[in-house]
Write an enzyme that holds these catalytic residues in place. Structure first.
Site, PDB file in Angstrom:
ATOM      1  N   SER A 251       0.780  -1.156   0.028  1.00  0.00           N
ATOM      2  CA  SER A 251      -0.131  -0.153  -0.052  1.00  0.00           C
ATOM      3  C   SER A 251       0.876   1.280   0.037  1.00  0.00           C
ATOM      4  O   SER A 251       1.774   1.616  -0.806  1.00  0.00           O
ATOM      5  CB  SER A 251      -0.893  -0.185   1.158  1.00  0.00           C
ATOM      6  OG  SER A 251      -1.951   0.732   1.075  1.00  0.00           O
ATOM      7  N   ASP A 345      -7.951  -4.759  -6.861  1.00  0.00           N
ATOM      8  CA  ASP A 345      -7.714  -3.744  -5.790  1.00  0.00           C
ATOM      9  C   ASP A 345      -8.533  -2.447  -6.205  1.00  0.00           C
ATOM     10  O   ASP A 345      -8.445  -1.948  -7.109  1.00  0.00           O
ATOM     11  CB  ASP A 345      -5.946  -3.575  -5.805  1.00  0.00           C
ATOM     12  CG  ASP A 345      -5.638  -2.487  -4.897  1.00  0.00           C
ATOM     13  OD1 ASP A 345      -6.475  -2.144  -4.145  1.00  0.00           O
ATOM     14  OD2 ASP A 345      -4.475  -1.957  -4.894  1.00  0.00           O
ATOM     15  N   HIS A 379      -6.894  -5.843  -1.983  1.00  0.00           N
ATOM     16  CA  HIS A 379      -5.849  -4.876  -1.786  1.00  0.00           C
ATOM     17  C   HIS A 379      -4.640  -5.571  -0.749  1.00  0.00           C
ATOM     18  O   HIS A 379      -3.537  -5.369  -0.980  1.00  0.00           O
ATOM     19  CB  HIS A 379      -6.298  -3.630  -1.055  1.00  0.00           C
ATOM     20  CG  HIS A 379      -5.174  -2.754  -0.673  1.00  0.00           C
ATOM     21  ND1 HIS A 379      -4.226  -2.079  -1.695  1.00  0.00           N
ATOM     22  CD2 HIS A 379      -4.746  -2.166   0.269  1.00  0.00           C
ATOM     23  CE1 HIS A 379      -3.371  -1.352  -1.299  1.00  0.00           C
ATOM     24  NE2 HIS A 379      -3.784  -1.300  -0.083  1.00  0.00           N
TER      25      HIS A 379
END
Length: 440
Positions: A251, A345, A379
């Site tokens: 991330s 994602d 994600h």
């Protein structure tokens, strides 16, 4: 000062052993043992049922916040009264078909917007598995202890100068390649991944960078000097001295890792999981270098049918005129990259960002990268058998957002990505096989 307090895992020191429970001759077996590493599969079988008897198998785990995650599947015994999840299909419930680890990857809470939490790696995650008869009676039960620290892995809290985090060291004297592990925007150390990498023979510093202990809750700039101090601390460990250093990130920490690999010396391998190719949200500084942040347009956010915020398209395009100054010049990096991408994602456009990063390297005549994509994963690609997270509170958005993906595909992605990550680090950090064989 660097804390002298170390915790070396001892399997019987801090909790009561899980017990197997039997009723009316029915039993559950977990092979090779009811104790295993968090990342390992187990074979689940049931014995003592009547021929062709239908039962429900139910799994349950409670995380550190008290949230209960459960899965359930219906099975029919064979002519000898046995159920084997490696052989027999689920006839309904949380999943169908032959799914040997379905009772684990299908675990979910009663609300959608939550993420499984297990911060205390000195304790195992406990998964209860029950056999439930058609009249709703529990007729057998076993507890699977999924350990995070294995025998001999050393866990040491770090408060050295400005840096905060936790150091994980494999058994033995080394030498061990070093890995700096950074996590999401909140900046907490992700000890679970770091501990499991230490099991594989790497010295890992899970580094916090904001909102942890006495670190600032928020920052207006990220100074790479702080991360450099963490890397230097890792290099100074006697077990790591003169060894190569890698980075693992996910991330927001993905673009931080790209900046470290580009501007800090001596980074040999970088794992980037669903990050961005440009610096995002907060400026990055290093000596006389200043990289402005790629920003976002909140007007592009939408709502999902479940009522969660979808921020997948809010970031400005890194290739736009205003975005280009934020793009990290990774062609300057001497090390290698592994880009791990979830095509579903919805945190942001990580597949697009990975393609831009690879295209940039290729345009500069470099082939120091690998790209792996997972079609229906969300994600949070983390360690094997980490429960799937569809939606949760987002540190930057300051509300619950939709992260995308499908549970089964996401679990398969985590299994495959974990193998690739370990092999990538072994290849590029020249790690000897120090993997400790668990004595659990």
């Amino acid at each position: 000062m660097f804390s002298a307090l170390k915790y070396v895992f001892t399997p019987f020191a801090r909790y009561t052993l899980a017990k197997m429970h039997y009723t009316s001759g029915v039993s559950i077996r977990l092979l090779p043992s009811y104790k295993c590493s968090f990342e390992d599969p187990v074979k689940v079988t049931v014995r003592g049922l009547t021929p062709q008897q239908r039962v429900d198998l139910r799994s349950k785990i409670t995380d550190e916040t008290g949230r209960v995650f459960q899965a359930l599947a219906t099975y029919q015994a064979d002519d000898s009264g046995q159920v084997d999840l490696n052989r027999d299909p689920s006839l309904g419930g949380s999943f169908t078909g032959v799914e040997p680890m379905g009772l684990f990857w299908a675990l979910k809470a009663d609300i959608v917007d939550c993420k499984f939490t297990h911060k205390d790696v000195t304790r195992p995650a406990l998964v209860d598995i029950e056999v439930v008869s058609e009249d709703h009676k529990v007729i057998a039960k076993v507890t699977n202890e999924r350990h995070i620290l294995t025998d001999g892995v050393r866990r040491t809290p770090v408060t050295e100068g400005r840096i905060r985090g936790t150091l994980f060291m494999p058994p033995g004297k080394g030498p061990f390649p070093g890995i700096l592990d950074t996590y999401v925007f909140r900046g907490f150390p992700f000890e679970l991944r770091a501990a499991l990498l230490a099991k594989r023979g790497f010295a890992v510093l899970a580094l916090a960078f904001q909102g942890y202990q006495d670190l600032p809750k928020t920052v207006d700039k990220f100074h790479l000097e702080y991360f450099e101090e963490g890397i230097d601390f890792l290099r100074q460990q006697p077990e790591v001295k003169d060894q190569k250093i890698g980075l693992v990130s996910i991330s927001k920490s993905g673009d931080l890792a790209l900046s470290m690999a580009t501007f800090l010396p001596g980074i040999s391998a970088t794992v980037w999981i669903n990050g961005c190719n440009a610096n995002t949200l907060v400026p990055v500084c290093y000596k006389d270098i200043y990289v402005p942040p790629l920003m976002f347009d909140v007007k592009k956010a939408t709502m999902t049918p479940l009522g969660f915020l979808d921020i997948g398209d809010v970031m400005n395009d890194p290739m736009s005129e205003e975005g280009l100054p934020s793009v990290i010049p990774i062609e300057r990096a001497p090390g290698s990259f592994l880009f791990v991408v979830s095509e579903a994602d919805r945190n942001w456009q990580s597949p697009y960002y990975a393609r831009l990063a690879c295209d940039r390297l290729k345009a500069h005549g470099k082939n120091n990268y690998e790209l792996v994509k997972y079609e229906k994963a969300g994600h949070f690609i983390e360690v094997p058998y980490m429960p799937f997270c569809l939606a949760n509170f987002h540190g930057a958005a300051n509300q619950v957002v939709h992260f995308g993906g499908e549970p089964k595909a996401h679990s398969e992605a985590q299994l495959d990505a974990w193998k690739r990550i370990v092999n990538f680090f072994k290849k590029h950090l020249a790690a000897a096989d120090h993997s400790c064989v668990s004595k659990l």
